[in-house]
Design an enzyme around this catalytic site. Structure first.
Site, mmCIF file in Angstrom:
data_model
loop_
_atom_site.group_PDB
_atom_site.id
_atom_site.type_symbol
_atom_site.label_atom_id
_atom_site.label_comp_id
_atom_site.label_asym_id
_atom_site.label_seq_id
_atom_site.Cartn_x
_atom_site.Cartn_y
_atom_site.Cartn_z
ATOM 1 N N ASN A 9 5.234 -3.900 48.894
ATOM 2 C CA ASN A 9 6.277 -2.895 49.080
ATOM 3 C C ASN A 9 6.098 -2.320 50.477
ATOM 4 O OD1 ASN A 9 7.987 -0.728 49.083
ATOM 5 N ND2 ASN A 9 6.946 0.402 47.444
ATOM 6 N N TRP A 10 6.947 -2.758 51.385
ATOM 7 C CA TRP A 10 6.791 -2.322 52.774
ATOM 8 C C TRP A 10 7.208 -0.865 52.980
ATOM 9 C CZ3 TRP A 10 8.905 -6.794 56.402
ATOM 10 C CH2 TRP A 10 8.181 -7.967 56.147
ATOM 11 N N LYS A 11 7.887 -0.297 51.982
ATOM 12 C CA LYS A 11 8.421 1.071 52.106
ATOM 13 C C LYS A 11 9.287 1.169 53.367
ATOM 14 C CE LYS A 11 4.628 2.619 49.306
ATOM 15 N NZ LYS A 11 3.727 3.692 48.897
ATOM 16 N N HIS A 95 10.346 3.736 41.753
ATOM 17 C CA HIS A 95 9.107 3.998 42.495
ATOM 18 C C HIS A 95 8.845 5.508 42.551
ATOM 19 C CE1 HIS A 95 6.206 4.302 45.725
ATOM 20 N NE2 HIS A 95 5.881 3.069 45.405
ATOM 21 N N GLU A 97 7.961 7.432 44.815
ATOM 22 C CA GLU A 97 8.547 8.151 45.954
ATOM 23 C C GLU A 97 10.024 8.452 45.703
ATOM 24 O OE1 GLU A 97 7.048 5.308 48.731
ATOM 25 O OE2 GLU A 97 5.049 6.052 48.237
ATOM 26 N N GLU A 167 1.602 2.667 38.649
ATOM 27 C CA GLU A 167 1.149 3.228 39.918
ATOM 28 C C GLU A 167 0.845 4.709 39.736
ATOM 29 O OE1 GLU A 167 2.687 0.769 43.449
ATOM 30 O OE2 GLU A 167 4.321 2.085 42.886
ATOM 31 N N GLY A 173 -1.084 5.668 48.518
ATOM 32 C CA GLY A 173 -1.202 6.071 49.917
ATOM 33 C C GLY A 173 -2.330 7.053 50.201
ATOM 34 N N SER A 213 -3.213 2.199 46.494
ATOM 35 C CA SER A 213 -4.371 1.948 47.361
ATOM 36 C C SER A 213 -5.104 0.646 47.038
ATOM 37 C CB SER A 213 -5.338 3.134 47.321
ATOM 38 O OG SER A 213 -4.694 4.301 47.809
ATOM 39 N N GLY A 234 1.218 -1.381 48.810
ATOM 40 C CA GLY A 234 1.936 -0.653 49.854
ATOM 41 C C GLY A 234 1.335 -0.935 51.211
ATOM 42 N N GLY A 235 0.553 0.001 51.714
ATOM 43 C CA GLY A 235 -0.012 -0.083 53.065
ATOM 44 C C GLY A 235 -0.623 -1.427 53.435
HETATM 45 P P1 13P Z 1 -0.342 2.060 48.757
HETATM 46 O O1 13P Z 1 -0.856 0.670 48.485
HETATM 47 O O2 13P Z 1 -0.053 2.299 50.202
HETATM 48 O O3 13P Z 1 -1.186 3.096 48.113
HETATM 49 O O4 13P Z 1 1.106 2.148 48.034
HETATM 50 C C1 13P Z 1 1.226 1.740 46.736
HETATM 51 C C2 13P Z 1 2.652 1.701 46.382
HETATM 52 O O5 13P Z 1 3.305 2.733 46.281
HETATM 53 C C3 13P Z 1 3.291 0.397 46.183
HETATM 54 O O6 13P Z 1 4.554 0.521 45.633
#
Ligand code: 13P
Length: 252
Positions: A9-11, A95, A97, A167, A173, A213, A234-235
């Site tokens: 997930n590149w966000k 998600h 967010e 999640e 994050g 994470s 994510g990251g």
């Molecule tokens: P991180 O891996 O950056 O914690 O993000 C997880 C995430 O929200 C994937 O959708």
């Protein structure tokens, strides 16, 4: 046997140049990864580019969101039919967010899931508790509410076209991942819930990713848990080497 599934997930991160560099680097790194499903989910604007770059590879592309109507006066929104028409396989729905920053409710998420399934997409349905909910011992209660409302009205047959991503919000994050034991316990709970709601065949077959994470150094511990079938990253998905290492950790 559930085939592991790792999605990035590149966000809200990428540019034309970065999309090209990242995917170019990723393709050879995961080419011989084995039995694992892989997807990248860039922002909408880079979906077409990602689709072109991953053509003839086994990397699939997903969107990070969609709306729950097919077309019309919904400025700024993208329909599931459009996501499908562009060539995406997956769409991330619910998600944390979007729930917590953009105010998406369980009801909106349910509408989106139904519409995405009807459009032929595979929703990656995200759930997870906040830190204070965990600290108050409400994790299972929150998860139960999210799956009950999010999956309302779905039939057994729909469930073979849906992925769940657990999640925990406090792990997203923050660099603070759930321990393999903490994650496994919630995944087990979700699988039990699926069994009660849809029966054993569905419960045994639905893939449940862990997200929050996930990094190369903690991936193995998480991904070798019985009920963890992959990761929503994510990251670390913005770094081809890190993402590929997580993909490899999922194949075991
Ligand atoms: P991180 O891996 O950056 O914690 O993000 C997880 C995430 O929200 C994937 O959708």
């Amino acid at each position: 046997m559930r085939i592991p599934f790792v999605a990035g997930n590149w966000k809200m991160n990428a540019s034309v140049k970065e999309t090209e560099a990242l995917i170019h680097k990723l393709i050879p790194l995961v080419k011989d990864a084995g039995k694992v499903d892989i997807a990248v989910c860039p922002p909408f604007l880079y979906v077409n580019q990602a689709l072109a770059l991953t053509k003839n590879t086994h990397i699939r592309v997903g969107a990070q969101n969609c709306w729950f109507e097919s077309s019309g006066a919904f400025t700024g929104e993208v329909s599931p039919e459009m996501v499908k028409d562009a060539g995406c396989t997956y769409v991330i729905i619910g998600h944390s967010e979007r729930r917590h920053i953009l105010g998406e409710t369980d009801e909106i998420i349910n509408k989106k899931i139904r519409k995405a399934l009807a459009a032929g997409l595979v929703p990656i349905f995200c759930i997870g508790e906040l830190l204070d909910e965990r600290e108050q011992g409400k994790t299972e209660q929150v998860i139960e509410r999210q799956v009950t409302r999010g999956l309302e009205g779905l039939a057994e047959a729909d469930m073979s076209h849906l992925v769940i991503a657990y999640e925990p919000v406090w792990a997203i994050g923050t660099g603070r991942n759930a321990t393999p034991e903490q994650a496994q316990a919630v995944h087990r709970y979700i699988r039990e819930w699926l069994k009660n709601r849809f029966g054993s065949a569905v419960s045994d077959a639905v893939r449940i990713q862990y997200g929050g994470s996930v990094k190369p150094d903690n991936a193995k511990g998480l991904l070798t848990q019985t009920d963890i079938d992959g990761a929503l990253v994510g990251g670390a998905s913005l770094n081809a080497d890190h993402f590929a290492a997580i993909v490899k950790a999922a194949v075991s």
